[in-house]
Scaffold this motif. Structure first.
Motif, mmCIF file in Angstrom:
data_model
loop_
_atom_site.group_PDB
_atom_site.id
_atom_site.type_symbol
_atom_site.label_atom_id
_atom_site.label_comp_id
_atom_site.label_asym_id
_atom_site.label_seq_id
_atom_site.Cartn_x
_atom_site.Cartn_y
_atom_site.Cartn_z
ATOM 1 N N MET A 76 47.087 -19.277 6.559
ATOM 2 C CA MET A 76 46.743 -19.536 5.157
ATOM 3 C C MET A 76 48.003 -19.670 4.307
ATOM 4 N N GLU A 77 48.995 -18.821 4.587
ATOM 5 C CA GLU A 77 50.256 -18.889 3.851
ATOM 6 C C GLU A 77 50.969 -20.216 4.113
ATOM 7 N N ILE A 146 38.530 -16.529 2.219
ATOM 8 C CA ILE A 146 37.941 -17.385 3.247
ATOM 9 C C ILE A 146 38.833 -18.597 3.478
ATOM 10 N N LEU A 147 38.944 -19.008 4.726
ATOM 11 C CA LEU A 147 39.626 -20.250 5.067
ATOM 12 C C LEU A 147 38.670 -21.026 5.965
ATOM 13 N N THR A 148 38.104 -22.112 5.444
ATOM 14 C CA THR A 148 37.017 -22.786 6.154
ATOM 15 C C THR A 148 37.103 -24.303 6.030
ATOM 16 N N THR A 149 36.475 -24.971 6.989
ATOM 17 C CA THR A 149 36.370 -26.434 6.920
ATOM 18 C C THR A 149 35.050 -26.848 6.282
ATOM 19 N N SER A 150 34.164 -25.879 6.079
ATOM 20 C CA SER A 150 32.862 -26.166 5.459
ATOM 21 C C SER A 150 32.433 -24.972 4.621
ATOM 22 N N ARG A 151 32.714 -25.012 3.329
ATOM 23 C CA ARG A 151 32.422 -23.879 2.459
ATOM 24 C C ARG A 151 30.932 -23.566 2.405
ATOM 25 N N GLY A 152 30.104 -24.609 2.346
ATOM 26 C CA GLY A 152 28.662 -24.397 2.271
ATOM 27 C C GLY A 152 28.126 -23.682 3.501
ATOM 28 N N LYS A 153 28.568 -24.108 4.670
ATOM 29 C CA LYS A 153 28.130 -23.487 5.919
ATOM 30 C C LYS A 153 28.573 -22.027 5.974
ATOM 31 N N THR A 154 29.822 -21.782 5.610
ATOM 32 C CA THR A 154 30.336 -20.417 5.630
ATOM 33 C C THR A 154 29.584 -19.533 4.640
ATOM 34 N N GLU A 290 34.492 -8.991 8.832
ATOM 35 C CA GLU A 290 35.791 -9.240 9.477
ATOM 36 C C GLU A 290 35.649 -10.012 10.781
ATOM 37 N N ASP A 291 34.505 -9.853 11.440
ATOM 38 C CA ASP A 291 34.275 -10.550 12.703
ATOM 39 C C ASP A 291 33.992 -12.039 12.510
ATOM 40 N N HIS A 292 33.685 -12.426 11.263
ATOM 41 C CA HIS A 292 33.413 -13.846 11.010
ATOM 42 C C HIS A 292 34.711 -14.632 11.120
ATOM 43 N N ILE A 293 34.658 -15.734 11.815
ATOM 44 C CA ILE A 293 35.874 -16.497 12.129
ATOM 45 C C ILE A 293 36.583 -17.033 10.893
ATOM 46 N N ASP A 294 35.846 -17.271 9.790
ATOM 47 C CA ASP A 294 36.445 -17.857 8.599
ATOM 48 C C ASP A 294 37.005 -16.827 7.617
ATOM 49 N N VAL A 295 36.773 -15.548 7.890
ATOM 50 C CA VAL A 295 37.263 -14.503 7.002
ATOM 51 C C VAL A 295 38.717 -14.184 7.327
ATOM 52 N N VAL A 296 39.579 -14.343 6.340
ATOM 53 C CA VAL A 296 41.009 -14.088 6.515
ATOM 54 C C VAL A 296 41.354 -12.661 6.117
ATOM 55 N N ARG A 297 40.811 -12.218 4.983
ATOM 56 C CA ARG A 297 41.143 -10.875 4.504
ATOM 57 C C ARG A 297 40.056 -10.354 3.578
ATOM 58 N N ILE A 298 39.861 -9.030 3.620
ATOM 59 C CA ILE A 298 38.886 -8.379 2.750
ATOM 60 C C ILE A 298 39.586 -7.296 1.944
ATOM 61 N N TYR A 299 39.423 -7.334 0.627
ATOM 62 C CA TYR A 299 39.927 -6.280 -0.258
ATOM 63 C C TYR A 299 38.747 -5.406 -0.656
ATOM 64 N N ASP A 300 38.951 -4.089 -0.676
ATOM 65 C CA ASP A 300 37.880 -3.191 -1.085
ATOM 66 C C ASP A 300 38.400 -2.211 -2.128
#
Length: 316
Positions: A76-77, A146-154, A290-300
């Motif tokens: 992503m960077e 999120i880093l995705t090729t299809s935002r709607g699908k994700t 976190e297990d989703h392939i398109d998730v890069v990072r989660i802030y809580d």
């Protein structure tokens, strides 16, 4: 009566009229340990009453998973750096540094090349960076990159996860108002030299003092020490988003041979305290996301929940 650090700060600020800050705590945090806050030279440990399920979780080995997540983060960077300044490293020093960083964590060559192509728009299906705001169990707020090729699908897939785990996708601003968007400049902890790993209370006073001096010199707001799940120790400097490049450049000039990276992160200023039951629900939701392939990072913003999010400047 002012303590040693306050006296030193006053002297430094008097000579640097452009630098202003109300407080400058040095912070120590580890993802798998109780949080520790240093006020001046006094260390105060806050041991949370972690239950057995938490202790077991943080004894597990997550090296491969952590490295996989690190690949996504670096990708992503790289994409962002290419979009901002082009794919030629001769004219994009940030990209050159990121490629070095990618190689240092053994990121495959094809992943590096694909990230560059995605950023340059030369790949058939380029990635899009998105931000999802989620209300979790007990009212905790999650900010998901999120880093995705299809935002709607994700989005549909994330909504399915949320329905099954007590989460709700919120409109823009509904969660991020609990966070501050900050520039974070990271460099490997060069102060953790041979021999200091034997110190029980590392970072020691001399290391803290030196890190604070560096932060003042480069114009950062705060500084804290961190340790990744891979065991790599880092020093992180926080600053306003608009000052990120300036602080990055100042640190790079000060340490030209160091591996330095910069990014924008979400730092919660409002923390939520959860019961043990809700904490388990929140952890299950976070781990599933976190297990989703398109998730890069989660802030809580969950108080006393060990994670990669910097929660040392928040309050309930």
């Amino acid at each position: 009566m002012p303590n040693i650090f306050e006296t030193k700060m006053a002297a430094r600020l008097a000579s640097k009229s452009h630098f202003f800050i109300n407080c400058f705590p040095a912070i120590v945090t580890k993802c798998s340990c109780p949080s520790a806050r240093i006020n001046g030279f006094r260390m105060q440990l806050r041991y949370a009453g972690h239950s057995k399920w938490q202790n077991i979780r943080f004894k597990k080995a997550h090296i491969d998973f952590a490295r996989s997540k690190e690949f996504g983060k670096v990708s992503m960077e790289i994409i962002t750096a290419v979009r901002e300044s082009g794919a030629d490293i001769k004219f994009n020093p940030r990209l050159e540094k990121l490629i070095e960083k990618a190689k240092s964590i053994s990121m495959p060559k094809d992943k590096i090349e694909n990230a560059i192509k995605s950023g340059a728009g030369t790949k058939g299906n380029p990635y899009e960076a998105s931000l999802f705001e989620i209300k979790g169990p007990g009212g905790c707020g999650l900010v998901v990159q999120i880093l995705t090729t299809s935002r709607g699908k994700t989005k549909n897939e994330i909504n399915t996860i949320l329905r099954k785990n007590g989460g709700l996708l919120k409109d823009g601003g509904s969660v991020t108002f609990q966070y501050d968007h900050k520039g974070v400049i990271t460099m490997q902890d060069f102060l953790f030299v041979e021999g200091k790993h034997k110190l029980y209370n590392y970072p020691d006073e001399n290391s803290i003092d030196e890190a604070e001096d560096i932060a003042i010199d480069i114009g950062a707001e705060n500084v804290f020490f961190s340790e990744a799940e891979t065991g790599v120790k880092n020093i992180k400097f926080l600053c306003p988003v608009e000052d990120t490049k300036q602080v990055y450049d100042q640190l790079s000039q000060k340490f030209p041979k160091a591996s330095i990276s910069s990014e924008l992160e979400y730092v919660p200023h409002t923390l939520v305290s959860l019961s043990n039951e809700l904490l388990q629900q929140a952890e299950k939701l976070i781990e599933t996301l976190e297990d989703h392939i398109d998730v890069v990072r989660i802030y809580d913003n969950i108080q006393d929940y060990p994670s990669a999010t910097c929660k040392l400047f928040g309050s309930t």
